[in-house]
Write a protein that holds these residues in place. Structure first.
Motif, PDB file in Angstrom:
ATOM      1  N   ALA A  67      27.563  44.599  31.000  1.00  0.00           N
ATOM      2  CA  ALA A  67      27.924  44.348  32.397  1.00  0.00           C
ATOM      3  C   ALA A  67      28.507  42.951  32.558  1.00  0.00           C
ATOM      4  CB  ALA A  67      26.714  44.532  33.298  1.00  0.00           C
ATOM      5  N   PHE A  68      27.900  41.965  31.900  1.00  0.00           N
ATOM      6  CA  PHE A  68      28.421  40.606  31.976  1.00  0.00           C
ATOM      7  C   PHE A  68      29.833  40.541  31.401  1.00  0.00           C
ATOM      8  CE2 PHE A  68      29.253  36.526  29.972  1.00  0.00           C
ATOM      9  CZ  PHE A  68      29.177  35.684  31.074  1.00  0.00           C
ATOM     10  N   CYS A  69      30.038  41.172  30.247  1.00  0.00           N
ATOM     11  CA  CYS A  69      31.375  41.176  29.623  1.00  0.00           C
ATOM     12  C   CYS A  69      32.392  41.876  30.510  1.00  0.00           C
ATOM     13  CB  CYS A  69      31.319  41.824  28.242  1.00  0.00           C
ATOM     14  SG  CYS A  69      30.428  40.814  27.038  1.00  0.00           S
ATOM     15  N   PHE A  70      31.987  42.961  31.180  1.00  0.00           N
ATOM     16  CA  PHE A  70      32.884  43.660  32.100  1.00  0.00           C
ATOM     17  C   PHE A  70      33.288  42.747  33.257  1.00  0.00           C
ATOM     18  CE2 PHE A  70      33.435  46.295  35.925  1.00  0.00           C
ATOM     19  CZ  PHE A  70      34.546  47.034  35.531  1.00  0.00           C
ATOM     20  N   ALA A  71      32.327  42.056  33.840  1.00  0.00           N
ATOM     21  CA  ALA A  71      32.616  41.139  34.945  1.00  0.00           C
ATOM     22  C   ALA A  71      33.495  39.985  34.475  1.00  0.00           C
ATOM     23  CB  ALA A  71      31.308  40.606  35.545  1.00  0.00           C
ATOM     24  N   VAL A  92      37.384  38.937  35.745  1.00  0.00           N
ATOM     25  CA  VAL A  92      37.782  37.592  36.171  1.00  0.00           C
ATOM     26  C   VAL A  92      38.940  37.075  35.312  1.00  0.00           C
ATOM     27  CG1 VAL A  92      37.001  35.182  36.347  1.00  0.00           C
ATOM     28  CG2 VAL A  92      35.528  37.043  37.152  1.00  0.00           C
ATOM     29  N   LEU A  93      38.884  37.320  34.009  1.00  0.00           N
ATOM     30  CA  LEU A  93      39.972  36.863  33.134  1.00  0.00           C
ATOM     31  C   LEU A  93      41.286  37.574  33.447  1.00  0.00           C
ATOM     32  CD1 LEU A  93      38.080  36.517  29.731  1.00  0.00           C
ATOM     33  CD2 LEU A  93      38.809  34.689  31.288  1.00  0.00           C
ATOM     34  N   VAL A  94      41.223  38.869  33.712  1.00  0.00           N
ATOM     35  CA  VAL A  94      42.433  39.610  34.087  1.00  0.00           C
ATOM     36  C   VAL A  94      42.975  39.076  35.403  1.00  0.00           C
ATOM     37  CG1 VAL A  94      43.285  41.875  34.860  1.00  0.00           C
ATOM     38  CG2 VAL A  94      41.895  41.699  32.791  1.00  0.00           C
ATOM     39  N   TRP A  95      42.099  38.844  36.345  1.00  0.00           N
ATOM     40  CA  TRP A  95      42.523  38.286  37.641  1.00  0.00           C
ATOM     41  C   TRP A  95      43.176  36.927  37.439  1.00  0.00           C
ATOM     42  CZ3 TRP A  95      40.462  33.797  39.857  1.00  0.00           C
ATOM     43  CH2 TRP A  95      40.953  33.484  41.140  1.00  0.00           C
ATOM     44  N   ASN A 114      47.019  36.243  48.844  1.00  0.00           N
ATOM     45  CA  ASN A 114      46.622  37.630  48.585  1.00  0.00           C
ATOM     46  C   ASN A 114      45.958  37.757  47.218  1.00  0.00           C
ATOM     47  OD1 ASN A 114      47.492  38.591  51.032  1.00  0.00           O
ATOM     48  ND2 ASN A 114      49.527  39.152  50.291  1.00  0.00           N
ATOM     49  N   TRP A 115      46.466  37.039  46.238  1.00  0.00           N
ATOM     50  CA  TRP A 115      45.876  37.046  44.897  1.00  0.00           C
ATOM     51  C   TRP A 115      44.439  36.519  44.959  1.00  0.00           C
ATOM     52  CZ3 TRP A 115      44.587  32.617  41.955  1.00  0.00           C
ATOM     53  CH2 TRP A 115      44.228  32.870  40.629  1.00  0.00           C
ATOM     54  N   GLN A 116      44.229  35.445  45.698  1.00  0.00           N
ATOM     55  CA  GLN A 116      42.888  34.879  45.862  1.00  0.00           C
ATOM     56  C   GLN A 116      41.982  35.820  46.660  1.00  0.00           C
ATOM     57  OE1 GLN A 116      42.980  30.885  47.414  1.00  0.00           O
ATOM     58  NE2 GLN A 116      44.728  30.337  46.119  1.00  0.00           N
ATOM     59  N   LEU A 117      42.586  36.499  47.644  1.00  0.00           N
ATOM     60  CA  LEU A 117      41.826  37.413  48.485  1.00  0.00           C
ATOM     61  C   LEU A 117      41.260  38.581  47.674  1.00  0.00           C
ATOM     62  CD1 LEU A 117      40.967  37.912  51.409  1.00  0.00           C
ATOM     63  CD2 LEU A 117      43.064  39.238  51.701  1.00  0.00           C
ATOM     64  N   VAL A 118      41.982  38.998  46.635  1.00  0.00           N
ATOM     65  CA  VAL A 118      41.509  40.106  45.792  1.00  0.00           C
ATOM     66  C   VAL A 118      40.176  39.757  45.150  1.00  0.00           C
ATOM     67  CG1 VAL A 118      41.990  41.378  43.658  1.00  0.00           C
ATOM     68  CG2 VAL A 118      43.774  41.117  45.377  1.00  0.00           C
ATOM     69  N   ILE A 119      40.058  38.599  44.515  1.00  0.00           N
ATOM     70  CA  ILE A 119      38.808  38.232  43.843  1.00  0.00           C
ATOM     71  C   ILE A 119      37.700  37.946  44.853  1.00  0.00           C
ATOM     72  CG2 ILE A 119      39.171  35.741  43.583  1.00  0.00           C
ATOM     73  CD1 ILE A 119      37.770  38.020  40.850  1.00  0.00           C
ATOM     74  N   ASN A 120      38.067  37.296  45.960  1.00  0.00           N
ATOM     75  CA  ASN A 120      37.064  36.997  46.988  1.00  0.00           C
ATOM     76  C   ASN A 120      36.490  38.271  47.581  1.00  0.00           C
ATOM     77  OD1 ASN A 120      37.383  34.260  46.650  1.00  0.00           O
ATOM     78  ND2 ASN A 120      38.803  34.025  48.358  1.00  0.00           N
ATOM     79  N   THR A 121      37.343  39.224  47.906  1.00  0.00           N
ATOM     80  CA  THR A 121      36.876  40.486  48.483  1.00  0.00           C
ATOM     81  C   THR A 121      36.059  41.279  47.470  1.00  0.00           C
ATOM     82  OG1 THR A 121      38.826  40.555  49.912  1.00  0.00           O
ATOM     83  CG2 THR A 121      37.609  42.612  49.621  1.00  0.00           C
ATOM     84  N   GLY A 122      36.544  41.361  46.256  1.00  0.00           N
ATOM     85  CA  GLY A 122      35.833  42.109  45.215  1.00  0.00           C
ATOM     86  C   GLY A 122      34.449  41.554  44.946  1.00  0.00           C
TER      87      GLY A 122
END
Length: 182
Positions: free
Chosen positions: A53-57, A61-64, A76-84
């Motif tokens: 699970a940690f590796c998935f998370a 983050v690395l892909v983002w 919008n790019w920042q909003l994706v990680i914040n919302t997720g």
């Protein structure tokens, strides 16, 4: 008729989704929906604590982060990680709390069984988690005094119980319960 009896036994604290009291028989009599949610919450919280699970998370983050230059690090790019992350955190709080509630009830039941089975322990301590904070502080003060007395008199191996408070036969727990009834 049986449904009517079950409805009359239900209290406000037994509302849908709430954890029944430790001493409640309702804990064993739960609906299929609550049981399914309990199993789901347990499975998710167990999985969330794994290295996978940690590796998935971390991979998310690395892909983002890697896509940042493609989107010019836009809002919008920042909003994706914040919302997720907000959504995942919000949902995980409830799942983890469900698992912790269940573990807490199970722990209390195990401790209650140990207290009930021990000849030298006071059965008054069973269900003590239902006391309010002031009452718990009075009981904690009794044990602090007991530890001080054992240290000062060298009777650290002597068995003591809350039933013997040395206050005319009334323990601090009994005194607190009596004062609450008045």
């Amino acid at each position: 008729m049986k449904k009517q009896e079950n409805l009359t036994k239900t209290k406000d604290s037994d509302a849908l989704g709430s954890m029944p009291e430790t001493a409640s028989a309702a804990y064993a009599d739960r609906s299929r929906l609550l049981t399914a949610f309990d199993h789901f919450a347990s499975a998710v919280t167990r999985w969330a604590g794994t290295p996978v699970a940690f590796c998935f998370a971390l991979a998310c983050v690395l892909v983002w982060a890697a896509t940042g230059p493609m989107f010019s690090f836009s809002e919008n790019w920042q909003l994706v990680i914040n919302t997720g992350t907000t959504i995942v955190t919000f949902l995980m709080v409830f799942l983890i709390q469900q698992s912790q509630n269940k573990d807490s009830v199970a722990l209390h039941l195990k401790l209650n069984e140990l207290l009930a089975a021990s000849k030298s322990a006071s059965n008054r301590m069973i269900g003590i988690e239902e006391l309010d904070e002031e009452q718990l502080r009075a009981v904690a003060a009794f044990y602090v005094n007991l530890a001080n007395r054992a240290r000062d008199h060298g009777d650290s191996q002597k068995v003591h119980s809350i039933d013997e408070a040395g206050t005319g036969g009334t323990s601090p727990l009994a005194a607190e319960r009596l004062s609450c009834r008045r």
